[in-house]
Design a protein around this motif. Structure first.
Motif, PDB file in Angstrom:
ATOM      1  N   MET A   1      41.254  38.957  47.828  1.00 35.14           N
ATOM      2  CA  MET A   1      40.839  39.458  46.524  1.00 35.14           C
ATOM      3  C   MET A   1      40.440  38.285  45.629  1.00 35.14           C
ATOM      4  N   VAL A   2      39.289  38.384  44.999  1.00 37.86           N
ATOM      5  CA  VAL A   2      38.806  37.321  44.126  1.00 37.86           C
ATOM      6  C   VAL A   2      39.428  37.464  42.751  1.00 37.86           C
ATOM      7  N   LYS A   3      39.973  36.385  42.232  1.00 37.34           N
ATOM      8  CA  LYS A   3      40.506  36.392  40.883  1.00 37.34           C
ATOM      9  C   LYS A   3      39.589  35.607  39.976  1.00 37.34           C
ATOM     10  N   HIS A   4      39.502  36.048  38.701  1.00 32.50           N
ATOM     11  CA  HIS A   4      38.585  35.392  37.778  1.00 32.50           C
ATOM     12  C   HIS A   4      39.049  33.970  37.492  1.00 32.50           C
ATOM     13  N   ASN A   5      38.102  33.098  37.216  1.00 34.74           N
ATOM     14  CA  ASN A   5      38.412  31.701  36.968  1.00 34.74           C
ATOM     15  C   ASN A   5      39.377  31.546  35.799  1.00 34.74           C
ATOM     16  N   ARG A   6      40.292  30.558  35.923  1.00 35.43           N
ATOM     17  CA  ARG A   6      41.206  30.222  34.848  1.00 35.43           C
ATOM     18  C   ARG A   6      40.927  28.797  34.398  1.00 35.43           C
ATOM     19  N   LEU A  12      38.984  22.236  32.618  1.00 37.89           N
ATOM     20  CA  LEU A  12      38.181  22.590  33.780  1.00 37.89           C
ATOM     21  C   LEU A  12      38.535  23.997  34.240  1.00 37.89           C
ATOM     22  N   ASN A  13      37.570  24.684  34.824  1.00 41.07           N
ATOM     23  CA  ASN A  13      37.851  25.982  35.427  1.00 41.07           C
ATOM     24  C   ASN A  13      38.326  25.780  36.860  1.00 41.07           C
ATOM     25  N   TYR A  14      39.419  26.460  37.218  1.00 40.55           N
ATOM     26  CA  TYR A  14      39.788  26.515  38.623  1.00 40.55           C
ATOM     27  C   TYR A  14      38.798  27.420  39.335  1.00 40.55           C
ATOM     28  N   PRO A  15      38.440  27.122  40.571  1.00 37.02           N
ATOM     29  CA  PRO A  15      37.551  28.033  41.306  1.00 37.02           C
ATOM     30  C   PRO A  15      38.239  29.363  41.551  1.00 37.02           C
ATOM     31  N   SER A  16      37.433  30.426  41.721  1.00 31.84           N
ATOM     32  CA  SER A  16      37.992  31.736  42.008  1.00 31.84           C
ATOM     33  C   SER A  16      38.804  31.669  43.292  1.00 31.84           C
ATOM     34  N   SER A  17      40.004  32.255  43.247  1.00 33.10           N
ATOM     35  CA  SER A  17      40.838  32.273  44.454  1.00 33.10           C
ATOM     36  C   SER A  17      40.537  33.532  45.243  1.00 33.10           C
ATOM     37  N   VAL A  18      40.330  33.371  46.525  1.00 35.60           N
ATOM     38  CA  VAL A  18      39.966  34.488  47.385  1.00 35.60           C
ATOM     39  C   VAL A  18      41.069  34.704  48.406  1.00 35.60           C
ATOM     40  N   GLY A  19      41.704  35.870  48.347  1.00 29.88           N
ATOM     41  CA  GLY A  19      42.727  36.195  49.319  1.00 29.88           C
ATOM     42  C   GLY A  19      42.093  36.405  50.691  1.00 29.88           C
ATOM     43  N   LYS A  20      42.524  35.627  51.669  1.00 28.56           N
ATOM     44  CA  LYS A  20      41.928  35.716  53.000  1.00 28.56           C
ATOM     45  C   LYS A  20      42.427  36.949  53.736  1.00 28.56           C
ATOM     46  N   GLY A 132      35.093  41.442  44.646  1.00 29.59           N
ATOM     47  CA  GLY A 132      36.474  41.232  44.223  1.00 29.59           C
ATOM     48  C   GLY A 132      36.703  41.823  42.843  1.00 29.59           C
ATOM     49  N   THR A 133      37.162  41.001  41.917  1.00 31.36           N
ATOM     50  CA  THR A 133      37.413  41.465  40.550  1.00 31.36           C
ATOM     51  C   THR A 133      36.201  41.253  39.639  1.00 31.36           C
ATOM     52  N   ASP A 134      35.130  40.713  40.186  1.00 28.44           N
ATOM     53  CA  ASP A 134      33.941  40.395  39.388  1.00 28.44           C
ATOM     54  C   ASP A 134      32.774  41.313  39.721  1.00 28.44           C
ATOM     55  N   GLU A 175      43.424  53.623  45.192  1.00 31.45           N
ATOM     56  CA  GLU A 175      44.280  52.480  45.516  1.00 31.45           C
ATOM     57  C   GLU A 175      43.497  51.167  45.470  1.00 31.45           C
ATOM     58  N   VAL A 176      42.210  51.216  45.800  1.00 29.01           N
ATOM     59  CA  VAL A 176      41.372  50.015  45.722  1.00 29.01           C
ATOM     60  C   VAL A 176      41.172  49.616  44.265  1.00 29.01           C
ATOM     61  N   THR A 177      40.893  50.590  43.418  1.00 27.12           N
ATOM     62  CA  THR A 177      40.742  50.320  41.982  1.00 27.12           C
ATOM     63  C   THR A 177      42.015  49.722  41.404  1.00 27.12           C
ATOM     64  N   GLU A 178      43.155  50.293  41.743  1.00 27.34           N
ATOM     65  CA  GLU A 178      44.440  49.785  41.264  1.00 27.34           C
ATOM     66  C   GLU A 178      44.638  48.334  41.715  1.00 27.34           C
ATOM     67  N   GLU A 179      44.296  48.035  42.956  1.00 25.65           N
ATOM     68  CA  GLU A 179      44.454  46.682  43.484  1.00 25.65           C
ATOM     69  C   GLU A 179      43.576  45.695  42.726  1.00 25.65           C
ATOM     70  N   ILE A 180      42.339  46.095  42.440  1.00 25.79           N
ATOM     71  CA  ILE A 180      41.425  45.214  41.706  1.00 25.79           C
ATOM     72  C   ILE A 180      41.938  44.956  40.294  1.00 25.79           C
ATOM     73  N   LEU A 181      42.423  45.996  39.629  1.00 25.33           N
ATOM     74  CA  LEU A 181      42.940  45.809  38.268  1.00 25.33           C
ATOM     75  C   LEU A 181      44.188  44.927  38.268  1.00 25.33           C
ATOM     76  N   ARG A 182      45.056  45.084  39.279  1.00 28.37           N
ATOM     77  CA  ARG A 182      46.249  44.234  39.352  1.00 28.37           C
ATOM     78  C   ARG A 182      45.859  42.771  39.560  1.00 28.37           C
ATOM     79  N   ALA A 183      44.788  42.542  40.309  1.00 23.51           N
ATOM     80  CA  ALA A 183      44.354  41.168  40.584  1.00 23.51           C
ATOM     81  C   ALA A 183      43.536  40.573  39.449  1.00 23.51           C
ATOM     82  N   SER A 184      43.061  41.404  38.534  1.00 24.64           N
ATOM     83  CA  SER A 184      42.191  40.937  37.453  1.00 24.64           C
ATOM     84  C   SER A 184      42.990  40.244  36.360  1.00 24.64           C
TER      85      SER A 184
END
Length: 280
Positions: A1-6, A12-20, A132-134, A175-184
Motif C-alpha cells: 500500500m502506498v502512503k503519502h509522502n511525509r 525533505l519529503n520521505y519517498p512514498s512507502s510501498v507495502g510489498k 495506493g492512497t494517491d 474492505e479495500v476502501t477501508e484499507e486505503i483510508l487506514r493507510a492514508s
C-alpha cells in the motif's frame, strides 16, 4: 500500500512507502530495491539534492546511497554538478513514465472523450487513476482558465480529499476502501479538507448513490472539482473523469447541475471503451 509522502525534520519529503506483496527472497534483489528507493526519493523531492540529503530522505546509510547514486549516474538516470555537488534526475528518467502512458490503451482511447467534455464545459478535464492512497493524473485537456496550474501529467494527490479519488474509492469493495483510508495520511491540506474517517465514509456512500463526487476547495483554495468513475473489464472501477472549475466563477450548485452531468455522461461512454481492455 502506498502512503503519502511525509516531511522529514530536514524539510525533505520521505519517498512514498510501498507495502510489498509476499515475496520470494530467492528472487528478490535488494540492490534494485535500493536503486528504486533513491529514484523515489527524487520523485518525492523534485529538485537537486546532495548525497547527504538523499541519504537522509531515503533512509539509506551514506555509503549505500553513494553507491546507488554513482550507479544511476553511470546509467544516465541522474546528472551530477561538480560545482554544487548535487544530483538531479536526467532526461532519461522521463522515459519510464512516458513509456507507461504510451502503453496504457485507455490514455489514447479516452482523449477524444476528454476533448468533448472540455468543449462542453470549457473547463479543464482530467483522466485519473488510483495508485495506493494517491490519485495520479494520466491525461489532461486544459480549459481556458486553468485553476489547478500545479497539476500536470504524473501529479499525485491524496485520493481521500479529491473528487476523482472519492469517485473511485466509493466504488471499490468496502474492505479495500477501508484499507486505503487506514493507510492514508488524513491531514488537512486546506481549511476545507474533510479528515474524519467516519465523515469520509458517509460522503463516499453518497458518492456511490449519486454516481459522481464534488469536492469544494479541499485540495486547493478556489478549486471546485467534480468527477465520475470509469468501470472497466469485469465492471471494476479503473479510473475517473474529473472537471476542475474556479470558485470565482462557479458555485457548488452550478457545478452539480451543469458540470457533474458532463463528467457522468463522458464516464459512461468511456466505461464502454475501458470494458474492452482486460487488466494487465
Amino acid at each position: 500500500m502506498v502512503k503519502h509522502n511525509r516531511k522529514s525534520g530536514a524539510g525533505l519529503n520521505y519517498p512514498s512507502s510501498v507495502g510489498k506483496t509476499k515475496i520470494d527472497e530467492r528472487l528478490y534483489l535488494r540492490t534494485i530495491e535500493k536503486g528504486m528507493l533513491v529514484l523515489d526519493t527524487f520523485c518525492a523531492n523534485p529538485r537537486p539534492m546532495t548525497l547527504t540529503e538523499v541519504a537522509k530522505a531515503s533512509g539509506l546509510n551514506k555509503s549505500a546511497a553513494q553507491r546507488v547514486l554513482y550507479t544511476l549516474r553511470a546509467l544516465h538516470y541522474l546528472t551530477h554538478s561538480e560545482t554544487t555537488r548535487q544530483y538531479s534526475l536526467s532526461l532519461r528518467a522521463m522515459d519510464i513514465g512516458y513509456a507507461h502512458l504510451r502503453s496504457n490503451p485507455l490514455v489514447e482511447a479516452s482523449f477524444p472523450y476528454l476533448l468533448e467534455a472540455n468543449r462542453q464545459s470549457q473547463e479543464t478535464v482530467n483522466l485519473v487513476e488510483l495508485d495506493g492512497t494517491d490519485i495520479v493524473f494520466i491525461s489532461r485537456v486544459p480549459g481556458r482558465s486553468v485553476v489547478s496550474s500545479y497539476v500536470d501529467i504524473g501529479t499525485r494527490l491524496p485520493a481521500f480529499s479529491t473528487a476523482p479519488g472519492r469517485a473511485m474509492l466509493a466504488n471499490l469493495d468496502a474492505e479495500v476502501t477501508e484499507e486505503i483510508l487506514r493507510a492514508s495520511n488524513l491531514a488537512a491540506i486546506t481549511p476545507h479538507t474533510v479528515t474524519d474517517r467516519h465523515d469520509l465514509l458517509a460522503e463516499l456512500e453518497q458518492v456511490r448513490i449519486r454516481g459522481f463526487a464534488i469536492v469544494n476547495q479541499e485540495v486547493m483554495q478556489g478549486d471546485i472539482s467534480t468527477a465520475a468513475p470509469l468501470f472497466g473489464y469485469g465492471n471494476k472501477v479503473v479510473a475517473a473523469v474529473n472537471i476542475a472549475a474556479s470558485s470565482a466563477r462557479w458555485t457548488i450548485d452550478k457545478v452539480e447541475t451543469e458540470l457533474s452531468p458532463i463528467v457522468s455522461g463522458i464516464a459512461r461512454q468511456l466505461s464502454n471503451v475501458a470494458s474492452k481492455y482486460p487488466p494487465p
